[in-house]
Design a protein around this motif. Structure first.
Motif, PDB file in Angstrom:
ATOM      1  N   PRO A 259       0.801  -1.230   0.000  1.00  0.00           N
ATOM      2  CA  PRO A 259       0.000   0.000   0.000  1.00  0.00           C
ATOM      3  C   PRO A 259       0.832   1.277   0.000  1.00  0.00           C
ATOM      4  O   PRO A 259       0.288   2.367  -0.221  1.00  0.00           O
ATOM      5  N   TRP A 260       2.146   1.167   0.264  1.00  0.00           N
ATOM      6  CA  TRP A 260       3.003   2.351   0.348  1.00  0.00           C
ATOM      7  C   TRP A 260       4.150   2.305  -0.674  1.00  0.00           C
ATOM      8  O   TRP A 260       5.163   2.978  -0.506  1.00  0.00           O
ATOM      9  N   ALA A 261       3.982   1.521  -1.734  1.00  0.00           N
ATOM     10  CA  ALA A 261       5.077   1.298  -2.696  1.00  0.00           C
ATOM     11  C   ALA A 261       5.575   2.596  -3.321  1.00  0.00           C
ATOM     12  O   ALA A 261       6.768   2.721  -3.651  1.00  0.00           O
ATOM     13  N   LYS A 262       4.677   3.577  -3.499  1.00  0.00           N
ATOM     14  CA  LYS A 262       5.067   4.840  -4.128  1.00  0.00           C
ATOM     15  C   LYS A 262       4.828   6.026  -3.203  1.00  0.00           C
ATOM     16  O   LYS A 262       4.547   7.140  -3.646  1.00  0.00           O
ATOM     17  N   SER A 263       4.965   5.763  -1.900  1.00  0.00           N
ATOM     18  CA  SER A 263       4.871   6.838  -0.918  1.00  0.00           C
ATOM     19  C   SER A 263       6.277   7.316  -0.584  1.00  0.00           C
ATOM     20  O   SER A 263       7.063   6.577   0.019  1.00  0.00           O
ATOM     21  N   PRO A 264       6.646   8.546  -0.966  1.00  0.00           N
ATOM     22  CA  PRO A 264       7.984   9.048  -0.628  1.00  0.00           C
ATOM     23  C   PRO A 264       8.259   9.003   0.872  1.00  0.00           C
ATOM     24  O   PRO A 264       9.389   8.704   1.290  1.00  0.00           O
ATOM     25  N   ALA A 265       7.231   9.270   1.679  1.00  0.00           N
ATOM     26  CA  ALA A 265       7.438   9.281   3.131  1.00  0.00           C
ATOM     27  C   ALA A 265       7.803   7.893   3.644  1.00  0.00           C
ATOM     28  O   ALA A 265       8.721   7.742   4.472  1.00  0.00           O
ATOM     29  N   VAL A 266       7.107   6.860   3.153  1.00  0.00           N
ATOM     30  CA  VAL A 266       7.406   5.502   3.601  1.00  0.00           C
ATOM     31  C   VAL A 266       8.730   5.012   3.017  1.00  0.00           C
ATOM     32  O   VAL A 266       9.514   4.341   3.705  1.00  0.00           O
ATOM     33  N   GLN A 267       9.022   5.366   1.777  1.00  0.00           N
ATOM     34  CA  GLN A 267      10.300   4.958   1.186  1.00  0.00           C
ATOM     35  C   GLN A 267      11.469   5.576   1.951  1.00  0.00           C
ATOM     36  O   GLN A 267      12.507   4.923   2.163  1.00  0.00           O
ATOM     37  N   LYS A 268      11.306   6.809   2.394  1.00  0.00           N
ATOM     38  CA  LYS A 268      12.336   7.453   3.211  1.00  0.00           C
ATOM     39  C   LYS A 268      12.487   6.732   4.548  1.00  0.00           C
ATOM     40  O   LYS A 268      13.622   6.486   5.018  1.00  0.00           O
ATOM     41  N   LEU A 269      11.358   6.389   5.150  1.00  0.00           N
ATOM     42  CA  LEU A 269      11.386   5.657   6.418  1.00  0.00           C
ATOM     43  C   LEU A 269      12.096   4.321   6.257  1.00  0.00           C
ATOM     44  O   LEU A 269      12.933   3.943   7.099  1.00  0.00           O
ATOM     45  N   MET A 270      11.777   3.596   5.201  1.00  0.00           N
ATOM     46  CA  MET A 270      12.396   2.292   4.969  1.00  0.00           C
ATOM     47  C   MET A 270      13.906   2.410   4.808  1.00  0.00           C
ATOM     48  O   MET A 270      14.668   1.580   5.328  1.00  0.00           O
ATOM     49  N   LYS A 271      14.332   3.456   4.103  1.00  0.00           N
ATOM     50  CA  LYS A 271      15.762   3.664   3.910  1.00  0.00           C
ATOM     51  C   LYS A 271      16.458   3.994   5.231  1.00  0.00           C
ATOM     52  O   LYS A 271      17.532   3.456   5.543  1.00  0.00           O
ATOM     53  N   GLU A 272      15.815   4.840   6.036  1.00  0.00           N
ATOM     54  CA  GLU A 272      16.392   5.232   7.323  1.00  0.00           C
ATOM     55  C   GLU A 272      16.482   4.056   8.290  1.00  0.00           C
ATOM     56  O   GLU A 272      17.457   3.925   9.048  1.00  0.00           O
ATOM     57  N   LYS A 273      15.461   3.195   8.281  1.00  0.00           N
ATOM     58  CA  LYS A 273      15.392   2.091   9.237  1.00  0.00           C
ATOM     59  C   LYS A 273      15.983   0.796   8.691  1.00  0.00           C
ATOM     60  O   LYS A 273      16.101  -0.190   9.432  1.00  0.00           O
ATOM     61  N   GLY A 274      16.333   0.775   7.408  1.00  0.00           N
ATOM     62  CA  GLY A 274      16.863  -0.455   6.822  1.00  0.00           C
ATOM     63  C   GLY A 274      15.800  -1.502   6.558  1.00  0.00           C
ATOM     64  O   GLY A 274      16.106  -2.694   6.483  1.00  0.00           O
ATOM     65  N   PHE A 275      14.542  -1.069   6.401  1.00  0.00           N
ATOM     66  CA  PHE A 275      13.445  -2.011   6.124  1.00  0.00           C
ATOM     67  C   PHE A 275      13.523  -2.509   4.683  1.00  0.00           C
ATOM     68  O   PHE A 275      13.851  -1.750   3.767  1.00  0.00           O
ATOM     69  N   LYS A 276      13.165  -3.766   4.493  1.00  0.00           N
ATOM     70  CA  LYS A 276      13.217  -4.373   3.168  1.00  0.00           C
ATOM     71  C   LYS A 276      11.837  -4.655   2.584  1.00  0.00           C
ATOM     72  O   LYS A 276      11.678  -4.701   1.363  1.00  0.00           O
ATOM     73  N   THR A 277      10.853  -4.881   3.430  1.00  0.00           N
ATOM     74  CA  THR A 277       9.538  -5.314   2.957  1.00  0.00           C
ATOM     75  C   THR A 277       8.417  -4.494   3.599  1.00  0.00           C
ATOM     76  O   THR A 277       8.618  -3.797   4.607  1.00  0.00           O
ATOM     77  N   THR A 278       7.220  -4.613   3.005  1.00  0.00           N
ATOM     78  CA  THR A 278       6.034  -3.983   3.586  1.00  0.00           C
ATOM     79  C   THR A 278       5.776  -4.502   4.991  1.00  0.00           C
ATOM     80  O   THR A 278       5.350  -3.755   5.878  1.00  0.00           O
ATOM     81  N   HIS A 279       6.049  -5.790   5.202  1.00  0.00           N
ATOM     82  CA  HIS A 279       5.813  -6.358   6.530  1.00  0.00           C
ATOM     83  C   HIS A 279       6.702  -5.685   7.572  1.00  0.00           C
ATOM     84  O   HIS A 279       6.266  -5.471   8.713  1.00  0.00           O
ATOM     85  N   ASP A 280       7.927  -5.313   7.188  1.00  0.00           N
ATOM     86  CA  ASP A 280       8.797  -4.584   8.111  1.00  0.00           C
ATOM     87  C   ASP A 280       8.150  -3.265   8.531  1.00  0.00           C
ATOM     88  O   ASP A 280       8.222  -2.865   9.699  1.00  0.00           O
ATOM     89  N   VAL A 281       7.491  -2.605   7.570  1.00  0.00           N
ATOM     90  CA  VAL A 281       6.833  -1.330   7.857  1.00  0.00           C
ATOM     91  C   VAL A 281       5.633  -1.555   8.780  1.00  0.00           C
ATOM     92  O   VAL A 281       5.397  -0.768   9.708  1.00  0.00           O
ATOM     93  N   GLU A 282       4.883  -2.622   8.537  1.00  0.00           N
ATOM     94  CA  GLU A 282       3.748  -2.937   9.402  1.00  0.00           C
ATOM     95  C   GLU A 282       4.223  -3.236  10.825  1.00  0.00           C
ATOM     96  O   GLU A 282       3.580  -2.831  11.799  1.00  0.00           O
ATOM     97  N   GLU A 283       5.335  -3.954  10.941  1.00  0.00           N
ATOM     98  CA  GLU A 283       5.902  -4.240  12.265  1.00  0.00           C
ATOM     99  C   GLU A 283       6.270  -2.936  12.980  1.00  0.00           C
ATOM    100  O   GLU A 283       6.048  -2.793  14.194  1.00  0.00           O
ATOM    101  N   TYR A 284       6.821  -2.008  12.226  1.00  0.00           N
ATOM    102  CA  TYR A 284       7.190  -0.705  12.786  1.00  0.00           C
ATOM    103  C   TYR A 284       5.951  -0.009  13.352  1.00  0.00           C
ATOM    104  O   TYR A 284       5.967   0.521  14.470  1.00  0.00           O
TER     105      TYR A 284
END
Length: 558
Positions: A259-284
């Motif tokens: 659901p966040w594949a093209k969200s700049p805010a989530v992509q930035k978060l993933m890069k900062e936290k080292g997340f690899k998958t959507t599930h990592d974001v859900e865990e966050y």
């Protein structure tokens, strides 16, 4: 519990236990009312499972609070002691939250609109008018909810509110966008306070229900300010009622894929936290909400997805922050019947919500006139009775399609509930999602008599030696349904069975006292049609109905 000629007494280890004992005495009084006396007895009894609950959804289609109170009063008589109150979903937000009036002024109304700035678009039932008194429109005020909590406490029922997130959040998102538009010119800070979306998000997704805009953006701080505001207001309501908040249920289920594949805010978060998958974001997200709640002394509840597929580090962080995980996917042919035991073995407290046993919004059977859904199979009073909390693989004997399962090998290779984890199965719960609800009478129809099997299995996880299914059925027909009729409560009666044997047509009913009326000319049976008393000759088209307690069943055709 002691019943003697000079009166009765109930003693228990807690207030709840004494109340359950009083309910047992009242059940004996109702059963023996016509005799004018109840037998002397001494009874030692206890519930095998502490959580005996129902989940009632009034987000998708609204039911008036007075009707919910009436229903709970009846359910409390059967020792149902927990209400999981589903108040927010894609199609509606039904509880006043002071400071965010748009949640109910927009999210609590539906009608014909092209903007959704003032109310949501028309889903499900309704007439297109956001102000009409239909199941589309309505909400519970803060003061009403406080009094409702007190009412439930007097019945012996605990209440937990569900605010389904981060998916299933379209009503919240729509309401907060309307709020944003209202304030953006005059007060930009206030407009952005609860901004739960990324304005630059170009993600394309679809939820299970087909929504393309129902997921909170978990990289936006407005999402956490919003959730904290809702939690704070709920805590104040429970405090004013003088009731302990058992937990806040945050859903966690059916988040759309990517659901966040093209969200700049989530992509930035993933890069900062080292997340690899959507599930990592859900865990966050779920970890931040759990930490927020823990800081306030509150635990979480969630559907099974909130506790699945985590790294051990995440499970270790979350498991003691969750009061309840509701496990629903128990369909053997989907491979889901192992989920409850897997989650319990991971250390979470599990409430069994088996779709094939306890989803009350499933149709009773495949008859074309039966209301309800069928994606998870069919559920009647026998399927609810069939659940075996400590032998979960034996809880379903047939596939959704009706084909028999191989019960001899049904548990092969599946997780076993170990002795240490057995205590993590804390209860059973019936779910009534409201997509198909159009009236309170319809809600009662789905509950009765299905809920009786749920109540029984919460009290006794296995049938006692004298509790056969036929005895259970007889008790429903001769005791419980007549009591419902006397109380003016709607319920369903089953259709008659018809079979041809040795060249003769035989019929039967689930209720010995019922009448079966039939026709052989293809017309609809009425109370004045022929009464079946003995085998009859086959005919081109036989139609039959059960008539009992002033009600009639749907037609069985041969």
């Amino acid at each position: 519990m002691t019943i003697a000629a000079d009166g009765w007494t109930v003693a228990g280890v807690s207030k709840e236990a004494v109340l359950d004992g009083v309910k047992t005495v009242m059940a004996l009084v109702r059963k023996n009312l016509a005799l004018g006396e109840i037998p002397s007895a001494r009874v030692y009894d206890w519930a095998d499972l502490g959580h005996r609950g129902v989940m009632i959804d009034i987000a998708r289609n609204y039911t008036e609070l007075e009707d919910i109170k009436s229903l709970l009063k009846t359910l409390a008589e059967y020792k149902i002691n927990f209400l999981h109150f589903h108040l927010a979903d894609d199609e509606g937000w039904r509880l006043e939250i002071p400071g965010i009036p748009e949640l109910t002024s927009v999210g609590g109304r539906r009608g014909l609109t092209t903007t959704e700035d003032e109310f949501m678009c028309q889903f499900y039932s309704g007439d297109g008018n956001p102000n009409s008194k239909t199941t589309s429109n309505g909400h519970i005020s803060r003061s009403e909810f406080v009094e409702f909590l007190k009412y439930c406490d007097a019945l012996g029922i605990n209440v937990a509110v569900e605010i389904d997130t981060p998916g299933h959040s379209r009503a919240a998102i729509t309401s907060l966008k309307a709020r944003y538009k209202k304030y953006i010119e005059s007060d930009p800070v206030e407009a952005n306070r609860y901004r739960v979306w990324d304005s630059e998000d170009k993600s394309e997704y679809a939820s299970v229900q087909g929504y393309k805009d129902n997921v909170l953006n978990v990289a936006e701080e407005g999402t956490y300010r919003f959730m904290e505001k809702v939690l704070n207001e709920l805590m104040l309501m429970y405090e004013q009622a003088g009731i302990e908040l058992p937990f806040i249920h945050v859903g966690g289920d059916e988040v759309a894929k990517n659901p966040w594949a093209k969200s700049p805010a989530v992509q930035k978060l993933m890069k900062e936290k080292g997340f690899k998958t959507t599930h990592d974001v859900e865990e966050y997200y779920i970890s931040r909400i759990a930490e927020m709640a823990e800081y306030k002394g509150v635990k979480l509840g969630g559907w099974q997805e909130a506790a699945m597929r985590h790294a051990e580090k995440t499970d270790k962080f979350l498991r003691n922050k969750f009061a309840v995980v509701n496990c629903w996917e128990t369909v053997p042919e989907w491979g889901g019947d192992s989920i409850p035991y897997s989650v319990a073995n991971d250390g979470y407290k599990v409430v069994l919500c088996n779709v094939g046993n306890f989803y009350l919004d499933m149709a009773y059977n495949a008859h074309q006139s039966e209301p309800g859904l069928n994606w998870g199979g069919y559920v009647d009073e026998y399927r609810s009775w069939d659940c075996r909390p400590y032998r979960i693989y034996d809880s379903s004997t047939h596939k959704i399609t009706g084909e028999p399962l191989d019960m001899e090998h049904i548990a092969d290779g599946k997780p076993v509930l170990n002795d240490e984890s057995k205590k993590n199965i804390i209860g059973v719960q019936g779910q009534l999602f409201a997509e198909t609800i159009r009236s309170f009478e319809m809600m009662q129809y789905f509950f009765f008599p299905k809920v009786f099997g749920l109540a029984e299995r919460g009290w006794n996880v296995e049938p006692l030696r004298y509790q056969s299914k036929s005895a259970y059925n007889n008790y429903i027909g001769t005791v419980l349904l007549p009591q419902l009729q006397k109380a003016g409560i709607n319920f369903r009666i089953g259709m008659p069975g018809i079979v041809v044997k040795d060249g003769k047509v035989y019929m039967n009913s689930a209720y010995p006292q019922a009448e079966i009326r039939y026709t052989t000319d293809g017309s609809e049976p009425t109370i004045n049609s022929k009464k079946w008393t003995a085998p009859i000759k086959p005919a081109k088209k036989i139609k039959a109905k059960t008539f009992y307690l002033g009600k009639e069943s749907f037609v069985t055709e041969l």
